[in-house]
Design an enzyme around this catalytic site. Sequence first.
Site, PDB file in Angstrom:
ATOM      1  N   GLN A 153      35.808   9.970 -19.966  1.00  0.00           N
ATOM      2  CA  GLN A 153      35.177  11.054 -20.749  1.00  0.00           C
ATOM      3  C   GLN A 153      35.211  10.752 -22.466  1.00  0.00           C
ATOM      4  O   GLN A 153      34.354  10.797 -23.027  1.00  0.00           O
ATOM      5  CB  GLN A 153      35.725  12.449 -20.687  1.00  0.00           C
ATOM      6  CG  GLN A 153      34.988  13.615 -21.173  1.00  0.00           C
ATOM      7  CD  GLN A 153      33.531  13.953 -20.427  1.00  0.00           C
ATOM      8  OE1 GLN A 153      33.661  13.651 -19.306  1.00  0.00           O
ATOM      9  NE2 GLN A 153      32.713  14.471 -21.087  1.00  0.00           N
ATOM     10  N   SER A 188      35.515  18.934 -20.294  1.00  0.00           N
ATOM     11  CA  SER A 188      34.468  18.853 -19.675  1.00  0.00           C
ATOM     12  C   SER A 188      34.465  19.206 -18.244  1.00  0.00           C
ATOM     13  O   SER A 188      35.590  19.133 -17.413  1.00  0.00           O
ATOM     14  CB  SER A 188      34.166  17.138 -19.509  1.00  0.00           C
ATOM     15  OG  SER A 188      33.074  16.794 -18.598  1.00  0.00           O
ATOM     16  N   HIS A 190      33.221  17.760 -15.566  1.00  0.00           N
ATOM     17  CA  HIS A 190      33.429  16.664 -14.762  1.00  0.00           C
ATOM     18  C   HIS A 190      34.992  16.166 -14.809  1.00  0.00           C
ATOM     19  O   HIS A 190      35.320  15.708 -13.717  1.00  0.00           O
ATOM     20  CB  HIS A 190      32.745  15.351 -15.361  1.00  0.00           C
ATOM     21  CG  HIS A 190      31.229  15.445 -15.207  1.00  0.00           C
ATOM     22  ND1 HIS A 190      30.621  15.152 -14.019  1.00  0.00           N
ATOM     23  CD2 HIS A 190      30.390  15.899 -16.225  1.00  0.00           C
ATOM     24  CE1 HIS A 190      29.341  15.429 -14.048  1.00  0.00           C
ATOM     25  NE2 HIS A 190      29.054  15.815 -15.360  1.00  0.00           N
ATOM     26  N   GLU A 240      20.345  20.960 -19.320  1.00  0.00           N
ATOM     27  CA  GLU A 240      20.626  19.776 -18.630  1.00  0.00           C
ATOM     28  C   GLU A 240      20.149  20.335 -17.130  1.00  0.00           C
ATOM     29  O   GLU A 240      21.074  20.591 -16.449  1.00  0.00           O
ATOM     30  CB  GLU A 240      22.095  19.347 -18.542  1.00  0.00           C
ATOM     31  CG  GLU A 240      22.518  18.973 -20.090  1.00  0.00           C
ATOM     32  CD  GLU A 240      23.968  18.244 -19.990  1.00  0.00           C
ATOM     33  OE1 GLU A 240      24.701  18.404 -18.641  1.00  0.00           O
ATOM     34  OE2 GLU A 240      24.492  17.729 -20.999  1.00  0.00           O
ATOM     35  N   HIS A 243      22.590  18.935 -14.303  1.00  0.00           N
ATOM     36  CA  HIS A 243      23.890  19.112 -14.027  1.00  0.00           C
ATOM     37  C   HIS A 243      24.097  20.498 -13.387  1.00  0.00           C
ATOM     38  O   HIS A 243      23.771  21.546 -13.841  1.00  0.00           O
ATOM     39  CB  HIS A 243      24.567  19.162 -15.613  1.00  0.00           C
ATOM     40  CG  HIS A 243      26.097  19.618 -15.625  1.00  0.00           C
ATOM     41  ND1 HIS A 243      26.938  18.641 -16.230  1.00  0.00           N
ATOM     42  CD2 HIS A 243      26.805  20.821 -15.572  1.00  0.00           C
ATOM     43  CE1 HIS A 243      28.355  19.046 -15.891  1.00  0.00           C
ATOM     44  NE2 HIS A 243      28.088  20.283 -15.858  1.00  0.00           N
TER      45      HIS A 243
END
Length: 272
Positions: A153, A188, A190, A240, A243
Amino acid sequence: MQEKRMIDKAKFIRRVILLLLIIILVVLIQRIISRDMKQEGISNNNSENIVETNKNINRNELENKSIDKITVVMKKEETPEEKKEVELDWSLLLVNTYNKMPDGYQVQLESIDQYRSFDIRAIQHLTEMIQAIRYVGISNVWIQSAYRNPEDQQTLFEEQVQAYIYQGYNEKAARELTEKMINKPWHSEHNLGLAIDFNYVNREFENTAAFQWLQENAQDYGFILRYAEEKEDITKVSYEPWHWRYVGIEHAKAMKSQDLCLEEYIEQITND
């Protein structure tokens, strides 16, 4: 005669240079096509492989884990110094510009394929969602990225900062622009292992049948469109369409029916 030879030699050199440029261009085009075909091939394989993932995971065990609570300290943009302790389901853990992952948080991962992983408590819902998309005949959909470790990241964030600086922005502006696209490490989703990016990670995804299906059905599998266009002022992240975030079926349905983003939903349930 000498002059004619020089002219012929110059013509020959130009032809050679032109031929070399054509060869280089052809090679570059072939590499680009090969890369895209390879990526799509891998991605399509991922879509096929994911339906085989976690066949042996016991659903009751997953559901029992989903009731675990996490106490986190949350901060809001309006009062960045004001902190509030709240107890949330693990699936609602909020990470964004103002909220970092809790210290010592352990991400529990299960492999989607040899390249990607997802939270073990949610991966079965992801598997079922991909199965459902493909069942209705939508095959041109794949998971581009899922879990990303904080080190990767950081690299991704800094690369984007440098790209903006190369375009002429100063470092402060470059970092501010980057934060609208990429969160810092530990900020994040993720890094949580609860977010996935579909296909080529660009806005063209909103024009696909897969996106339309997700808009209508993702909540039934516990997923939400995390960064909606009309919520940019709240999420502080640009739209996004690729996402999607796992929050659990009950919460996803509630957010969908009330048109709430995660920040709004958490504020609502913590204030009730």
